[in-house]
Design a protein around this motif. Sequence first.
Motif, PDB file in Angstrom:
ATOM      1  N   SER A  21       0.840  -1.195   0.000  1.00 55.00           N
ATOM      2  CA  SER A  21       0.000   0.000   0.000  1.00 55.00           C
ATOM      3  C   SER A  21       0.881   1.253   0.000  1.00 55.00           C
ATOM      4  CB  SER A  21      -0.897   0.016   1.240  1.00 55.00           C
ATOM      5  OG  SER A  21      -0.128   0.187   2.414  1.00 55.00           O
ATOM      6  N   HIS A  22       0.290   2.357  -0.434  1.00 56.08           N
ATOM      7  CA  HIS A  22       1.030   3.624  -0.498  1.00 56.08           C
ATOM      8  C   HIS A  22       1.569   4.002   0.882  1.00 56.08           C
ATOM      9  CE1 HIS A  22       2.134   7.703  -1.581  1.00 56.08           C
ATOM     10  NE2 HIS A  22       1.400   8.156  -0.577  1.00 56.08           N
ATOM     11  N   SER A  23       0.758   3.801   1.922  1.00 52.71           N
ATOM     12  CA  SER A  23       1.191   4.188   3.272  1.00 52.71           C
ATOM     13  C   SER A  23       2.370   3.348   3.744  1.00 52.71           C
ATOM     14  CB  SER A  23       0.027   4.061   4.262  1.00 52.71           C
ATOM     15  OG  SER A  23      -0.452   2.736   4.321  1.00 52.71           O
ATOM     16  N   SER A  24       2.364   2.039   3.420  1.00 56.23           N
ATOM     17  CA  SER A  24       3.480   1.163   3.817  1.00 56.23           C
ATOM     18  C   SER A  24       4.762   1.551   3.093  1.00 56.23           C
ATOM     19  CB  SER A  24       3.136  -0.299   3.527  1.00 56.23           C
ATOM     20  OG  SER A  24       2.060  -0.744   4.318  1.00 56.23           O
ATOM     21  N   VAL A  25       4.640   1.822   1.788  1.00 53.88           N
ATOM     22  CA  VAL A  25       5.816   2.238   1.001  1.00 53.88           C
ATOM     23  C   VAL A  25       6.373   3.544   1.548  1.00 53.88           C
ATOM     24  CG1 VAL A  25       6.581   3.034  -1.276  1.00 53.88           C
ATOM     25  CG2 VAL A  25       5.067   1.047  -1.084  1.00 53.88           C
ATOM     26  N   LYS A  26       5.488   4.473   1.882  1.00 50.57           N
ATOM     27  CA  LYS A  26       5.910   5.774   2.415  1.00 50.57           C
ATOM     28  C   LYS A  26       6.666   5.594   3.727  1.00 50.57           C
ATOM     29  CE  LYS A  26       4.015  10.325   3.615  1.00 50.57           C
ATOM     30  NZ  LYS A  26       2.766  11.126   3.725  1.00 50.57           N
ATOM     31  N   THR A  27       6.180   4.691   4.583  1.00 48.43           N
ATOM     32  CA  THR A  27       6.837   4.454   5.875  1.00 48.43           C
ATOM     33  C   THR A  27       8.201   3.801   5.691  1.00 48.43           C
ATOM     34  OG1 THR A  27       4.658   4.162   6.900  1.00 48.43           O
ATOM     35  CG2 THR A  27       6.565   3.422   8.157  1.00 48.43           C
ATOM     36  N   ILE A  28       8.299   2.856   4.759  1.00 48.49           N
ATOM     37  CA  ILE A  28       9.588   2.205   4.492  1.00 48.49           C
ATOM     38  C   ILE A  28      10.599   3.226   3.985  1.00 48.49           C
ATOM     39  CG2 ILE A  28      10.782   0.569   2.977  1.00 48.49           C
ATOM     40  CD1 ILE A  28       8.312  -1.224   3.170  1.00 48.49           C
ATOM     41  N   HIS A  29      10.176   4.083   3.060  1.00 50.85           N
ATOM     42  CA  HIS A  29      11.080   5.121   2.540  1.00 50.85           C
ATOM     43  C   HIS A  29      11.540   6.057   3.656  1.00 50.85           C
ATOM     44  CE1 HIS A  29       9.849   4.880  -1.983  1.00 50.85           C
ATOM     45  NE2 HIS A  29      10.454   3.801  -1.543  1.00 50.85           N
ATOM     46  N   TYR A  30      10.600   6.411   4.530  1.00 48.60           N
ATOM     47  CA  TYR A  30      10.957   7.298   5.650  1.00 48.60           C
ATOM     48  C   TYR A  30      11.984   6.619   6.557  1.00 48.60           C
ATOM     49  CZ  TYR A  30      10.602  10.103   9.871  1.00 48.60           C
ATOM     50  OH  TYR A  30      10.905  10.885  10.960  1.00 48.60           O
ATOM     51  N   ALA A  31      11.758   5.339   6.859  1.00 51.16           N
ATOM     52  CA  ALA A  31      12.662   4.613   7.756  1.00 51.16           C
ATOM     53  C   ALA A  31      14.071   4.531   7.170  1.00 51.16           C
ATOM     54  CB  ALA A  31      12.114   3.204   8.011  1.00 51.16           C
ATOM     55  N   LEU A  32      14.167   4.255   5.885  1.00 50.07           N
ATOM     56  CA  LEU A  32      15.485   4.139   5.255  1.00 50.07           C
ATOM     57  C   LEU A  32      16.175   5.489   5.140  1.00 50.07           C
ATOM     58  CD1 LEU A  32      14.727   1.511   2.464  1.00 50.07           C
ATOM     59  CD2 LEU A  32      15.631   1.143   4.771  1.00 50.07           C
ATOM     60  N   ARG A  33      15.385   6.533   4.880  1.00 49.36           N
ATOM     61  CA  ARG A  33      15.958   7.883   4.837  1.00 49.36           C
ATOM     62  C   ARG A  33      16.456   8.278   6.223  1.00 49.36           C
ATOM     63  NH1 ARG A  33      18.618   9.816   1.618  1.00 49.36           N
ATOM     64  NH2 ARG A  33      17.192   8.819   0.140  1.00 49.36           N
ATOM     65  N   TYR A  34      15.693   7.914   7.245  1.00 51.87           N
ATOM     66  CA  TYR A  34      16.092   8.189   8.628  1.00 51.87           C
ATOM     67  C   TYR A  34      17.396   7.456   8.942  1.00 51.87           C
ATOM     68  CZ  TYR A  34      15.641   8.490  13.748  1.00 51.87           C
ATOM     69  OH  TYR A  34      15.857   8.737  15.089  1.00 51.87           O
ATOM     70  N   VAL A  63       4.514   5.467  19.741  1.00 57.68           N
ATOM     71  CA  VAL A  63       5.152   4.162  19.915  1.00 57.68           C
ATOM     72  C   VAL A  63       4.972   3.324  18.662  1.00 57.68           C
ATOM     73  CG1 VAL A  63       5.065   1.994  21.214  1.00 57.68           C
ATOM     74  CG2 VAL A  63       4.902   4.173  22.422  1.00 57.68           C
ATOM     75  N   SER A  64       3.797   3.422  18.038  1.00 59.06           N
ATOM     76  CA  SER A  64       3.525   2.671  16.817  1.00 59.06           C
ATOM     77  C   SER A  64       4.490   3.074  15.705  1.00 59.06           C
ATOM     78  CB  SER A  64       2.082   2.902  16.364  1.00 59.06           C
ATOM     79  OG  SER A  64       1.833   2.276  15.130  1.00 59.06           O
ATOM     80  N   HIS A  65       4.714   4.375  15.555  1.00 53.89           N
ATOM     81  CA  HIS A  65       5.632   4.864  14.514  1.00 53.89           C
ATOM     82  C   HIS A  65       7.063   4.402  14.805  1.00 53.89           C
ATOM     83  CE1 HIS A  65       7.086   7.605  11.384  1.00 53.89           C
ATOM     84  NE2 HIS A  65       8.072   7.895  12.202  1.00 53.89           N
ATOM     85  N   LYS A  66       7.484   4.501  16.055  1.00 50.84           N
ATOM     86  CA  LYS A  66       8.828   4.062  16.429  1.00 50.84           C
ATOM     87  C   LYS A  66       9.009   2.568  16.165  1.00 50.84           C
ATOM     88  CE  LYS A  66       9.118   7.526  20.108  1.00 50.84           C
ATOM     89  NZ  LYS A  66       9.137   7.756  21.578  1.00 50.84           N
ATOM     90  N   ASN A  67       7.971   1.811  16.453  1.00 50.67           N
ATOM     91  CA  ASN A  67       8.031   0.369  16.243  1.00 50.67           C
ATOM     92  C   ASN A  67       8.203   0.039  14.763  1.00 50.67           C
ATOM     93  OD1 ASN A  67       7.788  -2.334  17.417  1.00 50.67           O
ATOM     94  ND2 ASN A  67       5.895  -2.477  16.244  1.00 50.67           N
ATOM     95  N   LYS A  68       7.505   0.784  13.888  1.00 49.86           N
ATOM     96  CA  LYS A  68       7.653   0.559  12.451  1.00 49.86           C
ATOM     97  C   LYS A  68       9.060   0.913  11.975  1.00 49.86           C
ATOM     98  CE  LYS A  68       2.767   1.213  11.380  1.00 49.86           C
ATOM     99  NZ  LYS A  68       1.731   2.079  10.777  1.00 49.86           N
ATOM    100  N   LEU A  69       9.598   2.030  12.487  1.00 45.96           N
ATOM    101  CA  LEU A  69      10.973   2.390  12.156  1.00 45.96           C
ATOM    102  C   LEU A  69      11.926   1.258  12.538  1.00 45.96           C
ATOM    103  CD1 LEU A  69      11.511   6.123  13.224  1.00 45.96           C
ATOM    104  CD2 LEU A  69      11.512   5.194  10.919  1.00 45.96           C
ATOM    105  N   HIS A  70      11.738   0.752  13.738  1.00 44.05           N
ATOM    106  CA  HIS A  70      12.607  -0.301  14.256  1.00 44.05           C
ATOM    107  C   HIS A  70      12.529  -1.552  13.385  1.00 44.05           C
ATOM    108  CE1 HIS A  70      14.341  -3.108  17.207  1.00 44.05           C
ATOM    109  NE2 HIS A  70      14.873  -2.054  17.767  1.00 44.05           N
ATOM    110  N   ILE A  71      11.322  -1.932  13.004  1.00 40.85           N
ATOM    111  CA  ILE A  71      11.123  -3.141  12.198  1.00 40.85           C
ATOM    112  C   ILE A  71      11.737  -2.987  10.810  1.00 40.85           C
ATOM    113  CG2 ILE A  71       9.370  -4.533  11.014  1.00 40.85           C
ATOM    114  CD1 ILE A  71       7.567  -4.084  13.477  1.00 40.85           C
ATOM    115  N   TYR A  72      11.450  -1.861  10.141  1.00 37.41           N
ATOM    116  CA  TYR A  72      11.928  -1.694   8.761  1.00 37.41           C
ATOM    117  C   TYR A  72      13.450  -1.544   8.696  1.00 37.41           C
ATOM    118  CZ  TYR A  72       7.060  -1.139   7.329  1.00 37.41           C
ATOM    119  OH  TYR A  72       5.729  -1.340   7.076  1.00 37.41           O
ATOM    120  N   ILE A  73      14.030  -0.879   9.676  1.00 36.80           N
ATOM    121  CA  ILE A  73      15.491  -0.751   9.706  1.00 36.80           C
ATOM    122  C   ILE A  73      16.132  -2.108   9.978  1.00 36.80           C
ATOM    123  CG2 ILE A  73      17.420   0.220  11.015  1.00 36.80           C
ATOM    124  CD1 ILE A  73      15.746   2.799  11.281  1.00 36.80           C
ATOM    125  N   SER A  74      15.558  -2.880  10.899  1.00 34.55           N
ATOM    126  CA  SER A  74      16.070  -4.228  11.182  1.00 34.55           C
ATOM    127  C   SER A  74      16.007  -5.096   9.934  1.00 34.55           C
ATOM    128  CB  SER A  74      15.255  -4.874  12.306  1.00 34.55           C
ATOM    129  OG  SER A  74      15.389  -4.165  13.514  1.00 34.55           O
TER     130      SER A  74
END
Length: 306
Positions: A21-34, A63-74
């Motif tokens: 989904s667009h939202s998932s792709v956006k979050t993955i891009h944000y995590a990798l940019r971070y 906490v939900s946003h931080k958790n997604k960052l943690h998962i995608y970076i891992s």
Amino acid sequence: MWVFDERSLNSYCLLQCNGLSHSSVKTIHYALRYLITVTDGRISREILIDLCRKIWDDPNHSVSHKNKLHIYISNFIRYLAQELDDPALENLLRYFKKPRSVLEIKMMTTRIIVVEDIKRAIENINNTSSLSDSQKLRYSTFLLFLAYTGQRPMTTERFTVGQFKQALSQNPLVLKVLASQDKIRMEHLVPLHPELVPYLKRVIEKKKDEERVFNLNSLQMWFKRNPQSMIHTKGKLNAMDLRKFFEQKSDELGFADANKNFIMSHGVSSINWTSYKQFLPENVYKRYMDCWGSVEILNLNSPISH
């Protein structure tokens, strides 16, 4: 120390983001940019410890946003370790762990959705003068379908008229969801509740098989313009809440076995599921109806008419 660059990030995105989904792709891009911004493209034990601290100490994110960052970076680090054929890199993830204070938080969901919330939203849809009769029918049917099946809204948006025609023409009434339509790429079966049938028949009437039935963005815009309060929750109702409703109502009805998880395409990633579980349409439908058969969200025998 290990290093990575934009090419590594782009390769990972091409591999992981296809079909999401667009939202998932956006979050993955944000995590990798971070990740590349904070680490400057370098990975070491000390850098991962510092990165983890930065993520979880940030007061500006939930906490939900931080958790997604943690998962995608891992996940990216695991991918990089495989690409480099270097298990030592993946072993560094032992230093990239959630803080104990976060792991120890075990809370019940703060969002409780009940039949009355859904019924009121559908009533409000049909009282919205700016909507056409066909829009009212589509929105109402969309909400009912999500409530009775627990499907993800993004998955449901991909269903075609032809799929529903086929499901409504067979016995038992079971919709087959293709792997390409599902978030976790799992083909599964969705029983159609008797109250859904007349709504679905009307909403697909005179439409071509290849047409999609529902438009999530359109429904979300209605929710945005017409905020819907809930009885037991301070927030506002949205399309994603209907999946929570199905799970909560299923627990109440005693529908808490493998059939429910299969229908929802949820919690099914173990080897036991992928190698041994098998589900026949007649068995899935019977088990569903044994629990959900008596539920009537609108208590109507025919579709909404105007």
